[in-house]
Design a protein around this motif. Structure first.
Motif, PDB file in Angstrom:
ATOM      1  N   PRO A   2      -1.372   7.723  -2.681  1.00  0.00           N
ATOM      2  CA  PRO A   2      -0.566   7.222  -3.522  1.00  0.00           C
ATOM      3  C   PRO A   2       0.374   8.351  -4.304  1.00  0.00           C
ATOM      4  N   ASN A   3       1.280   7.783  -4.863  1.00  0.00           N
ATOM      5  CA  ASN A   3       2.140   9.199  -5.400  1.00  0.00           C
ATOM      6  C   ASN A   3       1.515   9.011  -6.975  1.00  0.00           C
ATOM      7  N   PHE A   4       1.984  10.108  -7.679  1.00  0.00           N
ATOM      8  CA  PHE A   4       1.234  10.376  -9.225  1.00  0.00           C
ATOM      9  C   PHE A   4       1.437   9.194 -10.031  1.00  0.00           C
ATOM     10  N   TYR A   5       2.824   8.519 -10.009  1.00  0.00           N
ATOM     11  CA  TYR A   5       3.131   7.706 -10.852  1.00  0.00           C
ATOM     12  C   TYR A   5       2.460   6.228 -10.656  1.00  0.00           C
ATOM     13  N   GLU A   6       2.011   6.047  -9.376  1.00  0.00           N
ATOM     14  CA  GLU A   6       1.085   4.830  -9.256  1.00  0.00           C
ATOM     15  C   GLU A   6      -0.333   4.974  -9.676  1.00  0.00           C
ATOM     16  N   ILE A   7      -0.603   6.282 -10.079  1.00  0.00           N
ATOM     17  CA  ILE A   7      -1.933   6.281 -10.765  1.00  0.00           C
ATOM     18  C   ILE A   7      -1.891   6.162 -12.263  1.00  0.00           C
ATOM     19  N   LEU A   8      -0.659   6.572 -12.629  1.00  0.00           N
ATOM     20  CA  LEU A   8      -0.175   6.327 -14.278  1.00  0.00           C
ATOM     21  C   LEU A   8      -0.120   4.739 -14.555  1.00  0.00           C
ATOM     22  N   TYR A   9       0.398   4.046 -13.711  1.00  0.00           N
ATOM     23  CA  TYR A   9       0.895   2.929 -13.673  1.00  0.00           C
ATOM     24  C   TYR A   9      -0.213   1.786 -13.732  1.00  0.00           C
ATOM     25  N   ASN A  10      -1.464   2.282 -13.172  1.00  0.00           N
ATOM     26  CA  ASN A  10      -2.540   1.676 -12.963  1.00  0.00           C
ATOM     27  C   ASN A  10      -2.467   0.531 -11.919  1.00  0.00           C
ATOM     28  N   VAL A  11      -1.947   0.950 -10.566  1.00  0.00           N
ATOM     29  CA  VAL A  11      -1.840  -0.117  -9.625  1.00  0.00           C
ATOM     30  C   VAL A  11      -2.686   0.379  -8.465  1.00  0.00           C
ATOM     31  N   VAL A  12      -3.236   1.343  -8.582  1.00  0.00           N
ATOM     32  CA  VAL A  12      -4.233   1.902  -7.487  1.00  0.00           C
ATOM     33  C   VAL A  12      -5.791   1.496  -7.893  1.00  0.00           C
ATOM     34  N   ASP A  13      -6.214   0.878  -6.922  1.00  0.00           N
ATOM     35  CA  ASP A  13      -7.665   0.430  -7.123  1.00  0.00           C
ATOM     36  C   ASP A  13      -8.415   1.312  -6.051  1.00  0.00           C
ATOM     37  N   LEU A  14      -9.268   1.954  -6.294  1.00  0.00           N
ATOM     38  CA  LEU A  14      -9.934   2.984  -5.079  1.00  0.00           C
ATOM     39  C   LEU A  14     -10.667   2.352  -4.134  1.00  0.00           C
ATOM     40  N   GLU A  15     -11.020   0.971  -4.441  1.00  0.00           N
ATOM     41  CA  GLU A  15     -11.963   0.137  -3.621  1.00  0.00           C
ATOM     42  C   GLU A  15     -10.961  -0.597  -2.682  1.00  0.00           C
ATOM     43  N   HIS A  16      -9.806  -1.140  -3.195  1.00  0.00           N
ATOM     44  CA  HIS A  16      -9.054  -2.294  -2.588  1.00  0.00           C
ATOM     45  C   HIS A  16      -7.696  -1.452  -2.274  1.00  0.00           C
ATOM     46  N   GLY A  17      -7.437  -0.329  -2.635  1.00  0.00           N
ATOM     47  CA  GLY A  17      -6.104   0.322  -2.392  1.00  0.00           C
ATOM     48  C   GLY A  17      -5.182  -0.226  -3.479  1.00  0.00           C
ATOM     49  N   TYR A  18      -3.799   0.062  -3.235  1.00  0.00           N
ATOM     50  CA  TYR A  18      -2.606  -0.034  -3.796  1.00  0.00           C
ATOM     51  C   TYR A  18      -2.498  -1.511  -4.003  1.00  0.00           C
ATOM     52  N   ILE A  19      -2.114  -1.894  -5.444  1.00  0.00           N
ATOM     53  CA  ILE A  19      -2.004  -3.551  -5.548  1.00  0.00           C
ATOM     54  C   ILE A  19      -0.500  -3.650  -5.529  1.00  0.00           C
ATOM     55  N   PRO A  20      -0.123  -4.538  -4.595  1.00  0.00           N
ATOM     56  CA  PRO A  20       1.471  -4.771  -4.455  1.00  0.00           C
ATOM     57  C   PRO A  20       1.950  -5.674  -5.507  1.00  0.00           C
ATOM     58  N   LYS A  21       3.310  -5.620  -5.554  1.00  0.00           N
ATOM     59  CA  LYS A  21       3.916  -6.556  -6.275  1.00  0.00           C
ATOM     60  C   LYS A  21       3.612  -7.975  -5.885  1.00  0.00           C
ATOM     61  N   THR A  22       3.949  -8.692  -7.124  1.00  0.00           N
ATOM     62  CA  THR A  22       3.635 -10.202  -7.126  1.00  0.00           C
ATOM     63  C   THR A  22       4.959 -10.869  -5.835  1.00  0.00           C
ATOM     64  N   THR A  23       5.702 -10.282  -5.715  1.00  0.00           N
ATOM     65  CA  THR A  23       6.932 -10.501  -4.831  1.00  0.00           C
ATOM     66  C   THR A  23       6.372 -10.455  -3.333  1.00  0.00           C
ATOM     67  N   ASN A  24       5.328  -9.802  -3.130  1.00  0.00           N
ATOM     68  CA  ASN A  24       4.657  -9.532  -1.906  1.00  0.00           C
ATOM     69  C   ASN A  24       3.407 -10.125  -1.741  1.00  0.00           C
ATOM     70  N   THR A  25       3.197 -11.438  -2.058  1.00  0.00           N
ATOM     71  CA  THR A  25       1.781 -12.011  -2.195  1.00  0.00           C
ATOM     72  C   THR A  25       1.176 -11.964  -1.213  1.00  0.00           C
ATOM     73  N   GLY A  26       1.667 -12.018   0.164  1.00  0.00           N
ATOM     74  CA  GLY A  26       1.029 -12.242   1.278  1.00  0.00           C
ATOM     75  C   GLY A  26       0.093 -10.836   1.930  1.00  0.00           C
ATOM     76  N   ALA A  27       0.538  -9.590   0.778  1.00  0.00           N
ATOM     77  CA  ALA A  27       0.029  -8.311   1.324  1.00  0.00           C
ATOM     78  C   ALA A  27      -1.340  -8.196   0.677  1.00  0.00           C
ATOM     79  N   LEU A  28      -1.828  -8.963  -0.201  1.00  0.00           N
ATOM     80  CA  LEU A  28      -3.284  -8.832  -0.664  1.00  0.00           C
ATOM     81  C   LEU A  28      -4.127  -9.137   0.400  1.00  0.00           C
ATOM     82  N   PRO A  29      -5.202  -8.383   0.821  1.00  0.00           N
ATOM     83  CA  PRO A  29      -6.196  -8.512   1.794  1.00  0.00           C
ATOM     84  C   PRO A  29      -6.979  -9.530   1.289  1.00  0.00           C
TER      85      PRO A  29
END
Length: 894
Positions: A456-483
């Protein structure tokens, strides 16, 4: 077979001699002696004074003496040569002297850490030095119905059980001053409640911008360089400290002082004991500033430099943008921070309100299409009563870009900002197999930038969109990207509550409240590491060295004369214990309102005995450079040219650099035996520190639980750290201390000094929630005492005196013949002089003319004694005893 072998030339029945020129057995020696005694009636002695201090023949080595006889002496068979006395100069030699035959250097490798404490001991919080982000305590709320389990109007969901926030990282704040919400702001009874410090461990990181960037076609918001500027990544900060000891003799106390002054930075350049680092910087034209008489400020900038600052000699180029090059420092490292870094700015809503207002971030469409934040907002609003200044335009609020831009005038010369991060993040990013920095195809630039586990880049950490267990949380416009199995849904895609604490950071701040752009406070210099590290001798255990204070020990401010207020100047070394409690029962008393440890707690709480420190993973980096592990790592690192490599390859290189600079000493070797053999060559081994103490690092790493409910498991420190001392007297010392305890008239706590510990003392206010309960106890440092006594002479407890005046007569440790004249024990020494050799008689077996003498002073291993140990003023008294035959006696006529 030649029967005459070993006999004097021309002899037939004379005794057989060995190679050294002496008779082989006692019977033969007796025949030899009787033959001489029969012909002689006494001896004539010639005394030679061979002195290096006034010799006419000068050599380029103190341990080689040449002596020329103006009147040659004819040596005859039967003459006896003996070194009857000797004097070798060794300056500084005395009792408890440790000798080094050659210069020795030891390079320590380490990382920087800080415990979870915001540095706010003054009640008015003027001294607050750090801000935790995300905070344990919610960033803002407007009302509380149940202060313990129900907190409304928060951007990020708090944990269901407020008890799981035990050990938060808020300052000891006056909630009335911070204006967090209407209820607490108006309820003065709760206005000065302590809110916690967890004492956990966070490691120093830096932001980094690479020449190569992620493509703007990535699905991640913060890859858009038009909206958010340069993409920032992050990496750990590494440290290096070289300890140099010149060849020579040192008293153990003097050696301890010399090494300590290098550890704490007070020693001048090139181990100049008559100067110090600050004076060299200011006044030495060849010092770190070069033009020091012109540029002297800031005084402490670049105060603990490392020769190879970017480590390019080892790792080459890492592809950083100009200004972001790596800078490795010593035990003291200057921390860079932004002019906009205030406690009030590091709040989730304040950090992104500007971006939200400009349309660069739109949570209502990108991450909340079917819902709202828990505070029922679909956008970010500033913290209540947050003052922007000017006309209050939201666009004037500092952005994440502002908060990650340094002030060149006050930084360490680089553009990186520094911050501490939860150790769990480092473990996850660098040690998780096939994820993050260990993605299989990262090295070959073959990974998808949209992979949820892409670094991840640094802003993604600040923005709280990185989950250490499940990875990056994509935007809702990419709903199919959720595992499958992801806990996130389409209407809320932020890391919530205690999960966000897994990536919790600690940022250095200039003050508490943001004063507006026009009223920014002066920059403060902030440093990481330890300024008090030291080596001592005999303080804790007799006749042993000890290392201590790799931590900048926690200091409790001194009190004014009234005994209840702090001066803000100076302090005493102490340990802060925090025993948070929560209010189970609004009408309960202290006995029914105790906090307790449980598996669901978001963070365990550790005693705070440091404000910062270093974790040493390798005490002698030089000794691993010939190992296969080191060579293979360096070869692979250098094979990736940062100037031409793609971003993915550069990120993979950062993982290799992390492995190289944090790998424990013992893990470079294929066997324990090999590691122990190398360790025996180290400076620390000479001082008595065994391999099992500070060589076998992996076996001595402390274990702790890192912050956050997610991936809750044990982790280890990155290196060996030190602590304040502890003994059972702390139990008695704490009796009667703690928040809400009875006090005397002037505010001093009552103490009973019985064998019982602290207690809360009185009923707690209703609906309090979690509150800190601090106890400060005076302390001192716990040293690492050397397991063994120091090796004062490293096996060189005697000297071999060799000379060409005698024939080869002994074999050295490599089975080579030598010409041994005398053996000198170092037992007899005074006034810089070793004296009294053990005399050995040597009988001449072949006649020759003695015109000059060469003497060599050697170590037991056959090497020539060092000029740094042996001086020029060496003397040897050599006696030549010549038999007097009757024919040479004067005749007397009667």
């Amino acid at each position: 077979m030649n029967k005459n072998r070993g006999r004097p030339k021309g002899a037939k029945n004379k005794p057989k001699l060995n190679v050294g020129g002496m008779p082989n057995d006692l019977q033969t020696q007796k025949i030899f002696t009787n033959s001489l005694e029969a012909k002689n009636i006494g001896v004539d002695k010639v005394i030679l004074n061979v002195n290096g201090g006034n010799s006419e023949l000068v050599t380029n080595k103190n341990a080689i003496l040449k002596y020329s006889l103006k009147e040659p002496i004819k040596l005859e068979v039967g003459d006896v040569i003996t070194c009857i006395d000797s004097f070798v100069e060794e300056q500084g030699l005395s009792e408890n002297t440790i000798s080094f035959e050659e210069d020795i250097e030891s390079e320590m490798r380490f990382t920087y850490y800080k415990q979870g404490d915001l540095g706010d001991e003054l009640i008015n919080l003027e001294d607050v030095g750090f801000c935790a982000y995300p905070k344990f305590f919610p960033d803002s709320f407007t009302t509380t119905e149940n202060g313990r389990n129900d907190l409304k109007d928060n951007y990020l969901n708090p944990p269901n059980d407020y008890e799981s926030l035990v050990g938060d990282l808020n300052p000891n704040m006056d909630y009335d001053g911070i204006m967090y919400g209407n209820t607490l702001a108006t309820d003065k009874s709760n206005s000065s409640i302590l809110s916690g410090a967890n004492g956990n461990y966070y490691y120093l990181m830096e932001t980094i911008a690479y020449n190569k960037q992620l493509s703007n076609t990535s699905s991640r918001e913060f890859t858009d360089t038009v909206k958010f500027g340069t993409q920032l990544f992050m990496r750990p900060c590494y440290g290096s400290k070289k300890i140099k000891v010149k060849a020579g003799n040192y008293s153990v106390d003097s050696l301890a002082n010399i090494i300590s002054s290098q550890l704490n930075g007070s020693l001048g350049a090139n181990n100049n004991e008559l100067s110090d680092a600050l004076l060299d910087k200011l006044y030495n034209p060849n010092g770190v500033n070069k033009n020091s008489m012109i540029s002297t400020y800031p005084y402490f900038k670049n105060i603990d430099n490392v020769d190879d600052k970017d480590q390019s000699d080892i790792i080459g180029n890492c592809g950083e943008k100009t200004g972001f090059e790596r800078k490795v420092d010593g035990f003291i490292k200057q921390i860079n921070l932004s002019d906009f870094s205030y406690y009030e700015m590091w709040a989730f809503q304040n950090l992104f309100a500007n971006y939200n207002n400009s349309g660069d971030i739109n949570p209502s469409t990108d991450r909340l299409p079917h819902g709202k934040f828990p505070n029922q907002e679909s956008k970010f609003n500033l913290t209540p009563n947050f003052t922007i200044g000017g006309n209050g335009d939201l666009d004037l609020a500092p952005t994440p870009q502002n908060l990650t831009t340094t002030n060149d005038k006050y930084s360490n010369g680089k553009s990186n900002i520094h911050f501490y991060i939860n150790k769990k993040v480092i473990d996850t990013f660098f040690n998780t197999e096939d994820k993050w920095y260990n993605l299989p195809n990262l090295k070959t630039n073959g990974e998808s930038e949209d992979d949820l586990f892409f670094p991840p880049n640094f802003y993604e950490i600040l923005y709280n969109v990185v989950d250490l267990e499940h990875g990056y949380i994509p935007k809702t416009t990419n709903t199919g990207a959720l595992p499958s199995g992801s806990p996130y849904i389409s209407n809320f895609r932020f890391v919530p509550g205690s999960t966000s604490l897994s990536t919790q950071c600690m940022f250095p701040v200039k003050g508490l409240k943001y004063p507006s752009l026009d009223n920014l406070e002066p920059q403060r210099n902030v440093f990481a590491g330890s300024s008090v590290a030291q080596l001592t001798f005999g303080d804790s255990i007799s006749n042993r060295f000890a290392l201590s204070n790799f931590h900048e020990f926690y200091k409790l401010p001194n009190l004014n004369a009234d005994g209840s207020t702090t001066t803000g100047y100076g302090g005493q070394q102490s340990t802060k214990f925090n025993n948070p409690y929560y209010n189970d029962d609004a009408d309960g008393n202290a006995s029914s309102n105790n906090a307790f440890a449980q598996n669901s707690n978001a963070s365990p709480i550790y005693p705070i005995d440091s404000s910062s420190g270093i974790a040493i993973n390798n005490f002698d980096f030089n000794l691993v450079k010939n190992t296969k592990v080191y060579k293979d790592l360096v070869t692979e690192i250098q094979s990736i040219d940062g100037n031409t490599a793609e971003l993915q390859q550069v990120l993979y290189k950062e993982k290799l650099v992390f492995e190289l600079f944090t790998k424990p000493f013992d893990q470079f070797f294929t066997s324990t035996t090999e590691a122990q053999q190398q360790w025996s060559k180290s400076l620390w081994s000479r001082l008595g520190f065994s391999y099992n103490q500070i060589g076998n690092i992996s076996n001595n790493l402390e274990t702790f639980i890192a912050t956050g409910g997610q991936l809750r498991k044990e982790t280890k420190q990155l290196g060996i750290i030190t602590h304040n001392s502890f003994d059972f007297s702390k139990i008695v010392s704490s009796d009667g201390l703690g928040v809400g305890n009875p006090t005397t008239k002037n505010g001093t706590p009552m103490q009973n000094y019985r064998l019982q510990s602290y207690f809360t003392g009185q009923k707690l206010p209703s609906n309090l929630g979690i509150a800190g309960n601090y106890i400060h106890l005076m302390s001192d440092s716990k040293p690492i005492n050397a397991e063994n006594l120091p090796s004062l002479n490293n096996g060189k407890s005697y000297l071999l005196i060799e000379s060409d005046i005698v024939k080869p007569n002994f074999k050295d440790n490599k089975a080579n013949f030598g010409n041994l004249l005398a053996i000198m024990s170092k037992e007899n020494a005074t006034n810089d002089t070793i004296f009294n050799a053990n005399p050995i008689d040597f009988t001449v077996t072949e006649p020759r003319l003695l015109t000059d003498i060469t003497i060599y002073i050697k170590n037991p291993d056959g090497t020539l004694a060092s000029d740094n140990v042996v001086g020029k003023n060496n003397g040897f008294i050599i006696q030549i005893a010549k038999a007097i035959p009757p024919s040479k006696l004067a005749t007397v006529e009667i």
